[in-house]
Design an enzyme around this catalytic site. Structure first.
Site, PDB file in Angstrom:
ATOM      1  CD  GLU A 267      -2.893  -0.684   2.672  1.00 31.28           C
ATOM      2  OE1 GLU A 267      -2.940   0.520   3.339  1.00 31.28           O
ATOM      3  OE2 GLU A 267      -3.306  -1.596   3.188  1.00 31.28           O
ATOM      4  CE  LYS A 324     -11.320   2.069   3.593  1.00 31.59           C
ATOM      5  NZ  LYS A 324      -9.923   1.874   3.259  1.00 31.59           N
TER       6      LYS A 324
END
Length: 489
Positions: A267, A324
């Site tokens: 990531e 989120k």
């Protein structure tokens, strides 16, 4: 012209001067998260990635049957993640075999599953049970794959940079005390034995600081900085934070004897929207980081301690995910739910990023653009150059005379500040970057060693006389676009 560059000589030079061009053109993947209620169906996502982007690998955060089924036959490699909650149970071989039977075998090999990521940043949880179960689960899952005759799927685990006790300067990188020999050395031994990669999640975004914002922000965004970071122990200079973070990880691995293990970036990314108190959050910064990351990784330059390497890199993330918890977490995506780009980082097929701004280019390009108008003497042949350049000039100078005074102005110049396939790709629409890059490099074959070193170290294209590098660059581009040396290959 064709006789100047026989095919065998051209292939030999290409293999010596541009070895990275023999590798895959791209090493950029994407994290495909689904914490949202407005995303397109996986089948549409898979088709979009295959037909509209250069992305050839994705990382998903759970073994979703719909997603795994959607990527069947696309040729896009898929990294499948195991949830943290499953790690303890999967440390036993029977459970690992059941997991492989349920989540891998129904889809493999039609879906190109290339890796399984065990949990996510387990060391950061400080959960002793999870940490103790991590390597046994990785081993059990690897054994389960072998029992199922699935031999080319790696097993790894993503790590945040919180695994490091020290990271600055990069040579001081070392794993946290107590974890270096008991946790990481065994994990790295597993990677060495199974020929798999150590996965890390570097985020330069989290490295910027309020005290030195002007410096650290540009350093994190791959932008020009007034001075580089010098590591006295290695004698290496660092011009961006991504390289420094990667080399800190490498240094930590080297300290425990595993610098030979490959590293994959699981990531990295930058939010385009955040809370007012968050430093460095903006659409422009997110675009700049990810665009420059793509160019940097695909250039094959590697890092100061790991030169000439392309790191398989997964940008976070594919979509803005509206469920989120925080504003910034909801805004890491490169694409909106309707599959239109939040911003363009150069991964769309036939993408044109447009002119680069001064903040995107180095000081050499800025200086080059300030050379002022050219005169007729600039078009005169030069003598202090190799015979290939002389021969090239005899053809290219014929093209120069088609340039009007207006078209020869500095405003029409298109210099680039680094000799990389990706910069040329982004800057010159409609020109095959591999052929162009090859031709530009081959012009330097007969230069003196000093000039060759200058050519490699100080673009833009400081060869064939140096002082007229901008002119020659434009001549090369003009001649190439007019197909005057299509037979040189």
């Amino acid at each position: 012209m064709a006789s100047l560059f026989p095919l065998t000589a051209a292939v030999f030079f290409l293999s010596v001067a541009c070895p990275h061009l023999s590798r895959a053109a791209y090493t950029i993947g994407i994290n495909y998260g689904t914490i949202a209620d407005n995303l397109p169906p996986p089948s549409k996502v898979a088709t979009f990635l295959k037909t509209k982007t250069t992305i050839d690998r994705v990382k998903i955060f759970h073994a979703s049957p719909d997603i795994l089924r959607a990527f069947a036959g696309t040729g896009i490699a898929v990294t499948v993640s195991v949830g943290n909650e499953d790690i303890v149970s999967l440390s036993k071989l029977p459970a690992a075999k059941s997991w492989v039977s349920a989540n891998i075998l129904p889809f493999y090999p039609k879906t190109l599953i290339n890796r399984i990521a065990m949990g996510n940043e387990i060391l950061a949880t400080s959960d002793k049970t999870l940490i103790a179960s991590l390597l046994p689960a990785m081993k059990a899952l690897h054994s389960a794959l072998q029992f199922a005759n699935v031999t080319n799927v790696q097993v790894t685990t993503p790590n945040s940079l919180g695994i490091l006790a020290s990271s600055y300067p990069p040579s001081t990188g070392q794993f946290r005390s107590g974890f270096d020999r008991t946790i990481f050395a065994p994990i790295l031994e597993f990677h060495r034995q199974t020929n798999s990669s150590f996965m890390v999640n570097p985020y330069p975004f989290f490295g910027i600081s309020a005290e030195t914002l002007n410096y650290t922000l540009n350093y994190a965004l791959f932008k020009p900085i007034p001075y580089s970071t010098f590591d006295n122990a290695t004698g290496k200079n660092y011009t961006n934070m991504f390289d420094a973070q990667m080399d800190a990880v490498y240094s930590a691995m080297k300290k425990v004897g595993y610098e030979d293990v490959e590293i994959v970036v699981g990531e990295t990314g930058w939010p385009s929207v955040g809370d007012p108190s968050q430093l460095g959050v903006s659409m422009a910064n997110a675009e700049s980081y990810n665009r420059n990351l793509v160019r940097h990784v695909n250039s094959g330059k590697g890092t100061p301690l790991m030169p000439n390497r392309k790191f398989e890199t997964y940008i976070f993330a594919l979509f803005n995910e509206n469920k989120k918890p925080t504003t910034s977490e909801r805004n890491y995506g490169l694409f909106k739910p309707d599959l239109t780009p939040v911003y363009d980082v150069g991964i769309l097929r036939n993408s044109s990023l447009g002119p680069r701004t001064q903040s995107d280019i180095g000081p050499q390009s800025v200086a080059l653009q300030s050379l002022g108008p050219r005169t007729q003497s600039d078009f005169a042949p030069q003598s202090d150059i190799g015979p290939q350049c002389v021969a090239f000039q005899s053809v290219a100078l014929q093209s120069v005379h088609s340039l009007s005074p207006q078209s020869a102005s500095p405003q029409s110049a298109s210099p680039v500040d680094e000799l990389s396939e990706e910069v040329v790709r982004a800057k010159i629409e409609g020109v095959d970057p591999r052929r162009f890059l090859f031709f530009v490099r081959i012009l330097s074959v007969n230069l003196k060693e000093r000039k060759r070193r200058e050519f490699e170290r100080q673009p833009p294209f400081s060869f064939c006389g140096g002082s007229r590098s901008r002119l020659l660059y434009e001549v090369v581009l003009l001649a190439f676009q007019q197909h005057r040396f299509g037979g040189c290959y």
